[in-house]
Design an enzyme around this catalytic site. Structure first.
Site, mmCIF file in Angstrom:
data_model
loop_
_atom_site.group_PDB
_atom_site.id
_atom_site.type_symbol
_atom_site.label_atom_id
_atom_site.label_comp_id
_atom_site.label_asym_id
_atom_site.label_seq_id
_atom_site.Cartn_x
_atom_site.Cartn_y
_atom_site.Cartn_z
ATOM 1 N N ASP A 139 0.845 -1.201 0.000
ATOM 2 C CA ASP A 139 0.000 0.000 0.000
ATOM 3 C C ASP A 139 0.886 1.259 0.000
ATOM 4 O O ASP A 139 1.969 1.273 0.609
ATOM 5 C CB ASP A 139 -0.888 -0.038 1.258
ATOM 6 C CG ASP A 139 -2.022 0.970 1.208
ATOM 7 O OD1 ASP A 139 -2.490 1.303 0.106
ATOM 8 O OD2 ASP A 139 -2.456 1.417 2.293
ATOM 9 N N HIS A 140 0.423 2.300 -0.656
ATOM 10 C CA HIS A 140 1.076 3.624 -0.647
ATOM 11 C C HIS A 140 2.603 3.558 -0.715
ATOM 12 O O HIS A 140 3.289 3.966 0.215
ATOM 13 C CB HIS A 140 0.690 4.419 0.609
ATOM 14 C CG HIS A 140 -0.678 5.001 0.522
ATOM 15 N ND1 HIS A 140 -0.993 6.081 -0.275
ATOM 16 C CD2 HIS A 140 -1.827 4.637 1.133
ATOM 17 C CE1 HIS A 140 -2.282 6.355 -0.157
ATOM 18 N NE2 HIS A 140 -2.814 5.495 0.680
ATOM 19 N N HIS A 146 -8.053 9.936 5.026
ATOM 20 C CA HIS A 146 -7.303 8.910 5.762
ATOM 21 C C HIS A 146 -7.459 9.223 7.242
ATOM 22 O O HIS A 146 -7.087 10.311 7.684
ATOM 23 C CB HIS A 146 -5.807 8.993 5.407
ATOM 24 C CG HIS A 146 -5.467 8.349 4.096
ATOM 25 N ND1 HIS A 146 -4.671 8.960 3.154
ATOM 26 C CD2 HIS A 146 -5.783 7.133 3.584
ATOM 27 C CE1 HIS A 146 -4.515 8.136 2.112
ATOM 28 N NE2 HIS A 146 -5.185 7.038 2.347
ATOM 29 N N SER A 177 -12.048 4.256 7.155
ATOM 30 C CA SER A 177 -12.375 4.466 8.573
ATOM 31 C C SER A 177 -13.305 5.642 8.802
ATOM 32 O O SER A 177 -13.108 6.720 8.236
ATOM 33 C CB SER A 177 -11.088 4.715 9.377
ATOM 34 O OG SER A 177 -10.298 3.566 9.357
ATOM 35 N N VAL A 197 -8.840 0.014 4.813
ATOM 36 C CA VAL A 197 -9.188 0.327 6.209
ATOM 37 C C VAL A 197 -7.954 0.167 7.099
ATOM 38 O O VAL A 197 -7.319 -0.886 7.099
ATOM 39 C CB VAL A 197 -10.295 -0.608 6.746
ATOM 40 C CG1 VAL A 197 -10.819 -0.084 8.080
ATOM 41 C CG2 VAL A 197 -11.439 -0.764 5.758
HETATM 42 P P1 13P Z 1 -8.186 4.800 6.976
HETATM 43 O O1 13P Z 1 -7.051 4.901 7.949
HETATM 44 O O2 13P Z 1 -9.036 6.023 6.955
HETATM 45 O O3 13P Z 1 -8.990 3.577 7.178
HETATM 46 O O4 13P Z 1 -7.536 4.715 5.530
HETATM 47 C C1 13P Z 1 -6.708 3.640 5.214
HETATM 48 C C2 13P Z 1 -6.169 3.759 3.840
HETATM 49 O O5 13P Z 1 -6.772 4.337 2.951
HETATM 50 C C3 13P Z 1 -4.873 3.118 3.585
HETATM 51 O O6 13P Z 1 -4.463 3.220 2.274
#
Ligand code: 13P
Length: 287
Positions: free
Chosen positions: A81-82, A178, A209, A229
């Site tokens: 992720d990211h 986020h 979230s 999430v």
């Molecule tokens: P949240 O922390 O709002 O659930 O977002 C998580 C997210 O988008 C990780 O890429």
């Protein structure tokens, strides 16, 4: 065997459902995610953020997820992720992740296109799918992600971005944040429907979230195939930790603490997995 993220997303797209991508960084978060997925008999994506790489041995993490996936009764895939760095993507590919997110959203469109296209070429050579972001998801409360400026995704830019980069899925900025919202969520479902109608790739919602269930359900029915999430799960675990470690409470063994954390995360993860697996149910108003 690990499932392939892209297979899960395309199947979800066909069914107008979505897959939960649970941000995980240790065995407890992975076990909680897989346990919740098994309870709902739905697939799950384990998403390891690049920001956790300095404290996580990625080879060990990938081996653990693969071993857990092998005994799971539902498909489990592994996603990076990211990622902002090419080196993280190379590491993930070497470790058998079937998908990565390259986040070039901080760059201007031209540069984001050029850099994302280079990552797509690299990843596709290893049959690894790429998610990218255009527009930018802002940061709310308690998030562990970088600050974004909250720019919504432009449909014209998105169309060009997908065509010129060859990405497999796209994170659309439609107003989620986020972390937890500090005010009332303002989610642009019309924009999402426009993006869905003009793009073929599965769309991803970051910032699951704190988003009201009915809104999440509407996003899934309007084209979202994956919802990320993180924060809400962390908040539940940290609350439990605080309670277990309250002054005056008996000193618990660490193993009891960590299994308590897992227990606290499962209901939150289950809520998302169930909602994404049957979004229409969440829109039915009970009399
Ligand atoms: P949240 O922390 O709002 O659930 O977002 C998580 C997210 O988008 C990780 O890429």
């Amino acid at each position: 065997m690990l499932a392939r993220t892209q297979d899960l997303l395309l199947e979800a797209q066909r069914q107008q459902k979505a897959i939960a991508a649970i941000n995980a960084f240790n065995m407890e978060t992975v076990q909680a995610a897989v346990h919740a997925a098994e309870l709902s008999e739905r697939p799950v994506i384990i998403a390891l953020g690049e920001r956790y790489l300095p404290t996580t041995r990625i080879e060990g993490f990938a081996a653990m997820v693969r071993a857990i996936a092998e005994t799971a009764s539902v498909p489990v895939s592994l996603h990076l992720d990211h990622a902002y760095e090419k080196s993280s993507i190379e590491q993930a590919i070497r470790c058998g992740f079937s998908s990565v997110m390259y986040d070039g959203s901080r760059y201007e469109l031209e540069q984001n296109i050029a850099q994302t296209r280079a990552i797509v070429e690299l990843a596709h050579a290893f049959d690894v799918a790429v998610e990218a972001e255009i527009g930018s998801v802002a940061r709310g409360a308690h998030s562990d992600e970088e600050e974004g400026d909250g720019r919504l995704t432009s449909p014209a830019d998105a169309k060009r971005f997908v065509a010129e980069t060859g990405v497999d899925s796209l994170a659309a900025a439609i107003g989620t944040v986020h972390g937890m919202y500090t005010g009332t969520p303002n989610i642009n479902l019309e924009l999402l429907a426009t993006l869905r109608d003009s793009l073929q790739v599965p769309l991803v919602l970051h910032g699951g979230s704190g988003t009201p269930e009915a809104i999440i359900a509407q996003t899934v029915l309007s084209g979202i195939c994956k919802v990320n999430v993180n924060t809400e799960i962390s908040l539940a675990a940290v609350d439990r930790l605080r309670r277990d470690a309250e002054p005056g409470s008996p000193q618990l063994h660490l193993s009891v603490i960590t299994s308590g954390l897992e227990e606290a995360m499962i209901p939150v993860i289950s809520k998302f997995i169930r909602l994404l697996g049957s979004p229409a149910d969440a829109l039915v108003v009970n009399p």
